[in-house]
Write an enzyme that holds these catalytic residues in place. Structure first.
Site, PDB file in Angstrom:
ATOM      1  N   PRO A   2       0.846  -1.205   0.000  1.00 33.24           N
ATOM      2  CA  PRO A   2       0.000   0.000   0.000  1.00 33.24           C
ATOM      3  C   PRO A   2       0.879   1.253   0.000  1.00 33.24           C
ATOM      4  O   PRO A   2       1.824   1.356   0.778  1.00 33.24           O
ATOM      5  CB  PRO A   2      -0.782  -0.106   1.308  1.00 33.24           C
ATOM      6  CG  PRO A   2      -0.591  -1.495   1.798  1.00 33.24           C
ATOM      7  CD  PRO A   2       0.696  -1.984   1.214  1.00 33.24           C
ATOM      8  N   GLU A   3       0.592   2.163  -0.905  1.00 32.22           N
ATOM      9  CA  GLU A   3       1.348   3.401  -1.014  1.00 32.22           C
ATOM     10  C   GLU A   3       0.503   4.554  -0.469  1.00 32.22           C
ATOM     11  O   GLU A   3      -0.629   4.350  -0.045  1.00 32.22           O
ATOM     12  CB  GLU A   3       1.725   3.649  -2.477  1.00 32.22           C
ATOM     13  CG  GLU A   3       2.630   2.570  -3.067  1.00 32.22           C
ATOM     14  CD  GLU A   3       4.056   2.661  -2.545  1.00 32.22           C
ATOM     15  OE1 GLU A   3       4.380   3.607  -1.802  1.00 32.22           O
ATOM     16  OE2 GLU A   3       4.854   1.767  -2.878  1.00 32.22           O
TER      17      GLU A   3
END
Ligand SMILES: [Zn+2]
Length: 271
Positions: A2-3
């Site tokens: 997840p960014e």
């Protein structure tokens, strides 16, 4: 992994609903990346205030203290009035009078850390080295250029390090460098002021677009437990090795930089 856009959309998926909730019980499963740092029983009865984000950390302010959440490589947070019984990869349940916030994290690089406040030594260790937020007013093209001037490392690695600007992960770095026409291997200090300004704009555009796409799929995302994949962005270079560049038809090239894959167009992106 997840960014920043995924973390921000995660925040938006529950921040308003959990605000004002009273913590009942904190259930911890298998160990995560870092220990909680406090007796979970001591959190019972505390109230949740706002949930902010700094880099890829979610900062859940309580009436006393703060919980820092990190999704690591594979974490997903899901808030619901009623959760099914925890599965083998559900490692945290924060039960409140409004529902349960659950951390699902198969690889367990995520974390939940308690700090008394953001000036606490532990908070500073985790948050103190973070660069400016790319989507806030603090991200300035001239300051960005000045910071790049100090670095000899390749620009892509400087972006990934996150200490100049946070949130430009592997996919977004490749895409922003393509938009800006900069070869990922270029030494950061060799990037001129106009090129740094183009890169600045490209970073803002790429992340804003990801947020927009993520925002539009917010319901799906918050319902998709354990499937914290990337938003379906239109990729120009990432994961397109050998395919023709949309601008010039040159095959997209793939290289390794610091254990990570980098994709670029050797014609459109100048060293
Ligand atoms: Zn090209």
């Amino acid at each position: 992994m997840p960014e920043l856009p995924e973390v921000e959309v995660t925040r938006l998926s529950f921040a308003d609903r959990i605000r004002g909730a009273t913590i009942g019980h904190l259930r911890l499963g298998k160990p995560l990346r870092w220990p909680l740092g406090v007796d979970p029983l001591s959190l019972t009865g505390r109230r949740v205030r706002q949930v902010d984000r700094r880099g890829k950390y979610l900062l859940m302010h309580l009436d006393a203290g703060c919980l820092l959440w990190h999704l690591g490589m594979s974490g997903a947070l899901h808030f619901a009035p009623n959760q099914p019984s925890p599965g083998p990869h559900d490692h945290v349940d924060l039960e409140t009078d409004r529902g349960t916030l659950r951390l699902h994290d198969p690889r367990r690089f995520g974390a939940l850390v308690y700090v008394d406040g953001l000036h606490d030594a532990r908070a500073i260790r985790l948050l103190g080295g973070l660069g400016v937020e790319p989507l806030g007013g603090a991200f300035d093209p001239l300051a960005f250029h000045a910071a790049l001037r100090q670095r000899r490392a390749p620009i892509k690695q400087v972006l990934l390090a996150g200490d100049i600007v946070v949130g430009v992960g592997n996919i977004y770095a490749s895409e922003a460098l393509f938009k800006a026409g900069i070869r990922p291997t270029t030494a950061a200090c060799r990037i001129s002021k106009p090129r740094a300004a183009r890169l600045h704009d490209a970073i803002v555009q790429v992340l804003s677009r990801a947020l927009e796409v993520g925002g539009s799929t917010l319901r799906d995302f918050s319902n998709a437990r354990g499937e914290s994949g990337y938003f379906q962005l239109e990729m120009s270079v990432y994961d397109r090795a050998g395919e023709p560049c949309a601008q010039c038809q040159t095959p997209i090239r793939q290289i390794r930089q610091g254990q990570r894959s980098t994709f670029f167009c050797p014609t459109c992106q100048k060293p």
